[in-house]
Write a protein that holds these residues in place. Sequence first.
Motif, PDB file in Angstrom:
ATOM      1  N   ARG A 197      72.338  66.341  80.372  1.00 61.14           N
ATOM      2  CA  ARG A 197      73.237  67.266  81.080  1.00 61.14           C
ATOM      3  C   ARG A 197      72.612  67.682  82.411  1.00 61.14           C
ATOM      4  O   ARG A 197      73.290  67.733  83.428  1.00 61.14           O
ATOM      5  CB  ARG A 197      73.502  68.550  80.280  1.00 61.14           C
ATOM      6  CG  ARG A 197      74.434  68.555  79.135  1.00 61.14           C
ATOM      7  CD  ARG A 197      75.857  68.408  79.311  1.00 61.14           C
ATOM      8  NE  ARG A 197      76.757  69.257  79.981  1.00 61.14           N
ATOM      9  CZ  ARG A 197      78.064  69.298  79.686  1.00 61.14           C
ATOM     10  NH1 ARG A 197      78.564  68.595  78.706  1.00 61.14           N
ATOM     11  NH2 ARG A 197      78.875  70.012  80.393  1.00 61.14           N
ATOM     12  N   PHE A 213      86.521  66.878  87.238  1.00 61.98           N
ATOM     13  CA  PHE A 213      86.836  65.534  87.725  1.00 61.98           C
ATOM     14  C   PHE A 213      88.238  65.159  87.255  1.00 61.98           C
ATOM     15  O   PHE A 213      89.106  64.768  88.052  1.00 61.98           O
ATOM     16  CB  PHE A 213      85.778  64.580  87.143  1.00 61.98           C
ATOM     17  CG  PHE A 213      85.890  63.140  87.535  1.00 61.98           C
ATOM     18  CD1 PHE A 213      86.965  62.357  87.136  1.00 61.98           C
ATOM     19  CD2 PHE A 213      84.881  62.525  88.284  1.00 61.98           C
ATOM     20  CE1 PHE A 213      87.046  61.017  87.468  1.00 61.98           C
ATOM     21  CE2 PHE A 213      84.958  61.186  88.621  1.00 61.98           C
ATOM     22  CZ  PHE A 213      86.038  60.427  88.199  1.00 61.98           C
ATOM     23  N   ARG A 242      81.213  66.637  63.841  1.00 62.42           N
ATOM     24  CA  ARG A 242      79.889  67.251  63.883  1.00 62.42           C
ATOM     25  C   ARG A 242      79.266  67.168  62.497  1.00 62.42           C
ATOM     26  O   ARG A 242      79.988  67.106  61.496  1.00 62.42           O
ATOM     27  CB  ARG A 242      79.982  68.729  64.291  1.00 62.42           C
ATOM     28  CG  ARG A 242      80.418  68.959  65.728  1.00 62.42           C
ATOM     29  CD  ARG A 242      79.349  68.538  66.720  1.00 62.42           C
ATOM     30  NE  ARG A 242      79.692  68.899  68.077  1.00 62.42           N
ATOM     31  CZ  ARG A 242      80.437  68.160  68.900  1.00 62.42           C
ATOM     32  NH1 ARG A 242      80.940  66.999  68.496  1.00 62.42           N
ATOM     33  NH2 ARG A 242      80.675  68.561  70.131  1.00 62.42           N
ATOM     34  N   CYS A 291      83.383  69.103  77.912  1.00 57.63           N
ATOM     35  CA  CYS A 291      83.565  67.873  78.689  1.00 57.63           C
ATOM     36  C   CYS A 291      82.898  67.986  80.059  1.00 57.63           C
ATOM     37  O   CYS A 291      83.216  68.878  80.844  1.00 57.63           O
ATOM     38  CB  CYS A 291      85.054  67.608  78.861  1.00 57.63           C
ATOM     39  SG  CYS A 291      85.388  66.233  79.973  1.00 57.63           S
ATOM     40  N   LYS A 349      76.191  64.902  66.374  1.00 62.06           N
ATOM     41  CA  LYS A 349      77.270  63.962  66.057  1.00 62.06           C
ATOM     42  C   LYS A 349      76.969  63.339  64.683  1.00 62.06           C
ATOM     43  O   LYS A 349      75.796  63.170  64.330  1.00 62.06           O
ATOM     44  CB  LYS A 349      77.360  62.862  67.115  1.00 62.06           C
ATOM     45  CG  LYS A 349      77.569  63.385  68.538  1.00 62.06           C
ATOM     46  CD  LYS A 349      78.974  63.914  68.739  1.00 62.06           C
ATOM     47  CE  LYS A 349      79.164  64.647  70.048  1.00 62.06           C
ATOM     48  NZ  LYS A 349      79.558  63.843  71.169  1.00 62.06           N
ATOM     49  N   ARG A 357      78.381  71.415  75.121  1.00 61.24           N
ATOM     50  CA  ARG A 357      78.860  70.035  75.139  1.00 61.24           C
ATOM     51  C   ARG A 357      80.287  69.953  75.665  1.00 61.24           C
ATOM     52  O   ARG A 357      80.974  68.939  75.444  1.00 61.24           O
ATOM     53  CB  ARG A 357      78.800  69.421  73.738  1.00 61.24           C
ATOM     54  CG  ARG A 357      77.433  69.410  73.118  1.00 61.24           C
ATOM     55  CD  ARG A 357      77.333  68.344  72.049  1.00 61.24           C
ATOM     56  NE  ARG A 357      77.197  67.042  72.653  1.00 61.24           N
ATOM     57  CZ  ARG A 357      76.275  66.145  72.320  1.00 61.24           C
ATOM     58  NH1 ARG A 357      75.412  66.414  71.381  1.00 61.24           N
ATOM     59  NH2 ARG A 357      76.224  64.969  72.907  1.00 61.24           N
ATOM     60  N   THR A 413      87.017  65.244  66.985  1.00 60.75           N
ATOM     61  CA  THR A 413      85.586  65.126  67.262  1.00 60.75           C
ATOM     62  C   THR A 413      84.864  65.504  65.963  1.00 60.75           C
ATOM     63  O   THR A 413      85.402  66.250  65.144  1.00 60.75           O
ATOM     64  CB  THR A 413      85.140  66.042  68.424  1.00 60.75           C
ATOM     65  OG1 THR A 413      85.441  67.396  68.096  1.00 60.75           O
ATOM     66  CG2 THR A 413      85.834  65.694  69.712  1.00 60.75           C
ATOM     67  N   THR A 454      90.913  58.981  78.461  1.00 60.48           N
ATOM     68  CA  THR A 454      91.389  60.354  78.271  1.00 60.48           C
ATOM     69  C   THR A 454      92.361  60.760  79.382  1.00 60.48           C
ATOM     70  O   THR A 454      93.481  61.195  79.107  1.00 60.48           O
ATOM     71  CB  THR A 454      90.193  61.322  78.266  1.00 60.48           C
ATOM     72  OG1 THR A 454      89.277  60.903  79.277  1.00 60.48           O
ATOM     73  CG2 THR A 454      89.494  61.362  76.933  1.00 60.48           C
ATOM     74  N   HIS A 474      69.875  65.636  74.746  1.00 59.51           N
ATOM     75  CA  HIS A 474      71.194  65.946  75.305  1.00 59.51           C
ATOM     76  C   HIS A 474      71.076  66.910  76.476  1.00 59.51           C
ATOM     77  O   HIS A 474      71.687  66.710  77.524  1.00 59.51           O
ATOM     78  CB  HIS A 474      72.127  66.516  74.225  1.00 59.51           C
ATOM     79  CG  HIS A 474      73.420  66.986  74.789  1.00 59.51           C
ATOM     80  ND1 HIS A 474      73.684  68.317  75.057  1.00 59.51           N
ATOM     81  CD2 HIS A 474      74.512  66.291  75.217  1.00 59.51           C
ATOM     82  CE1 HIS A 474      74.875  68.422  75.595  1.00 59.51           C
ATOM     83  NE2 HIS A 474      75.413  67.214  75.704  1.00 59.51           N
ATOM     84  N   GLY A 495      85.718  58.983  80.445  1.00 59.49           N
ATOM     85  CA  GLY A 495      86.552  59.432  81.545  1.00 59.49           C
ATOM     86  C   GLY A 495      87.743  58.547  81.833  1.00 59.49           C
ATOM     87  O   GLY A 495      88.596  58.904  82.644  1.00 59.49           O
ATOM     88  N   GLY A 541      91.012  71.285  74.189  1.00 61.65           N
ATOM     89  CA  GLY A 541      91.211  69.885  74.604  1.00 61.65           C
ATOM     90  C   GLY A 541      89.989  69.265  75.252  1.00 61.65           C
ATOM     91  O   GLY A 541      89.767  68.057  75.159  1.00 61.65           O
ATOM     92  N   PHE A 542      89.182  70.085  75.937  1.00 60.49           N
ATOM     93  CA  PHE A 542      87.973  69.572  76.580  1.00 60.49           C
ATOM     94  C   PHE A 542      86.724  70.019  75.827  1.00 60.49           C
ATOM     95  O   PHE A 542      85.623  69.969  76.349  1.00 60.49           O
ATOM     96  CB  PHE A 542      87.890  70.076  78.032  1.00 60.49           C
ATOM     97  CG  PHE A 542      88.922  69.452  78.934  1.00 60.49           C
ATOM     98  CD1 PHE A 542      88.665  68.271  79.616  1.00 60.49           C
ATOM     99  CD2 PHE A 542      90.168  70.036  79.097  1.00 60.49           C
ATOM    100  CE1 PHE A 542      89.607  67.696  80.439  1.00 60.49           C
ATOM    101  CE2 PHE A 542      91.133  69.465  79.920  1.00 60.49           C
ATOM    102  CZ  PHE A 542      90.854  68.293  80.597  1.00 60.49           C
TER     103      PHE A 542
END
Length: 557
Positions: free
Chosen positions: A163, A510, A435, A505, A135, A503, A433, A369, A159, A366, A497-498
């Motif tokens: 996860r 969910f 990077r 979503c 990021k 990485r 997003t 979005t 990270h 969560g 979109g996700f």
Amino acid sequence: MSTLKCAATAAISVQFLPRLGIAKLESWSSVGIAFLVLFAINWIAVAAFNIFIYPHYFSPYRHLPGPKGGHWFFGQFPLFFKQKYPWSIYVDWVREFPGVPVIRYLTIANNEVLVPLTPEGMKECLMVKCYEFKKTEQWLRMVLDFAGWGIVTFSGAAHRASRRMLSKPFSLSNIRKLEPIFNQKALELCDVMAKTADTTGVIDAIELMAKTTLDIMGLAALGRELSHLQSATSSGKDKAASAYAGDKKEDNYDFHDAYQCIVSPSMTGKILLFASGYLNVRWLPLQANREFKRATAFLNGTLLSLIRQRTAEVHGAMRAGTHEVKDSRDILTFIAEESLPGSGGAAEGITEDEFVGNLLQIMVAGHETSATVLTWSAYIFATDHAIQDRVRAEINALLATTPNPTYADLETLHYTDNLLKEVNRVFSPAAVTYREAAQDLTFQGIPLRKGTVLDVIPAVTHMDPQIWGKSVDDFDPSRWDADRLTATQADPYVFAGFSNGPRICLGKTFAWLEMKLVLVQMVPRFRFLKVEKPFEIESPGLATRPSEMMLRIEKIE
Ligand code: HEM
């Protein structure tokens, strides 16, 4: 680094001043003044070179295609304030540079930013070289102030560990157990809508959906009832109260107020949030900063005391051998169970700061979005009644045979599924997003230097006419029918979109179940008649979020 180099150069140069006969430097104060003057000259010269000369004449990226012209200092940055959606400018560029893998644009102080425009570029950045990127520093400075360190802000090994730690609570088998929570909150939403339908008949969809998804996150992440929906109405009094949460007294200041302050701040709050990416502005004695600090202190404090309490309970019971591992449990309990010292659990050794950071980040990621997708779905219903009727017919047909549909039953709602995909395509909630190259690397055949910034924009592939043809701008859920999708459209890196790769979503399953269940409860009970008031979309911004969405509804008797 360049500041250090300027200081070193100034320190060395000071020694030559007397020898060159420029200054005598007979006292320490004259040495100090000479040093400061030389430092300032160096610093200004380096800055002027970096801003006005390097990007145009020396940068290895200067020959990449991209928008030309722009402001002499801000480059293309001012264009971001003129766009309808936070991603419109990128869609203009993908259409202006068809087939080009990567473009370059200039932002504040003529800093260079690269934008991948093709699914191949998305794949290389998000999947193949995921851990060669991280990021951006600027984004981290903005976010760390309120969300701390956790799965969203970590990179590399940290990270991966997050996860791993969160894989159990986000597994499909666990998400399916959350169905009663999604249903309960969807029914509470319907109660509020029914009351409103009987009175004003107008809901603010974004406010109601945000309260619904925040309440869901409260139960799913913390095992705690936040009860925002129960207090929600669309009356002017309540709206005014929630809009000025900064003035609220301690006893009725709550999660929703704190969240709103952070995710949807006042204009000054937005400017400060953006500026905090570059400078430390949080010390400025401004009302927006006071509200921000109050909100972050509230969220961190509340989460920390919950974590301490739950961890003590869970660890105590585990040590005594009385801990009952429930079939369905919230994320906080999962992490507490996995963090018992000496147990070898996936969260063993987690610090309190990381625990808070992870929970906070999951809730932020969560909450808005899913609320945004539900809001845009309601907007589509209100503006295209044929789509609304088709979704309702499909849901009613399922409910007629299966009044309490399971996850597998919901999978048969193909048109509803397509609707949600199309909303994600056209109104992608995670609008931008970012990077940054974590090391020197090659990207799309271009040698990238460490620190190079990339904007990774789902709308770039979602709204590319080369992929979607002439109908790219139409809202058409049926384009997702398996027999209509071309091989290019079905490429997994087109639907971004996700995000994708390691990485992707974490809450995708969910969110999908949550959104479907809300639609299953809501659409058979209410008709969305029309959009009552024009609205604005927060832009520039990180999400494709309307500031309000006033919709006229009626009950279906
Ligand atoms: C429609 C709803 C949603 C959309 C469109 C969405 C979109 C995204 C996107 C694009 C990312 C990647 C961001 C980046 O890499 O910079 C992301 C990451 C993430 N999302 Fe979601 N999200 C949604 C719902 C949820 C939900 C409901 C949860 C949790 C319950 C969640 C939790 C997360 C987490 C924890 C990450 C970070 C993953 C990582 O970095 O490994 N999201 N989401």
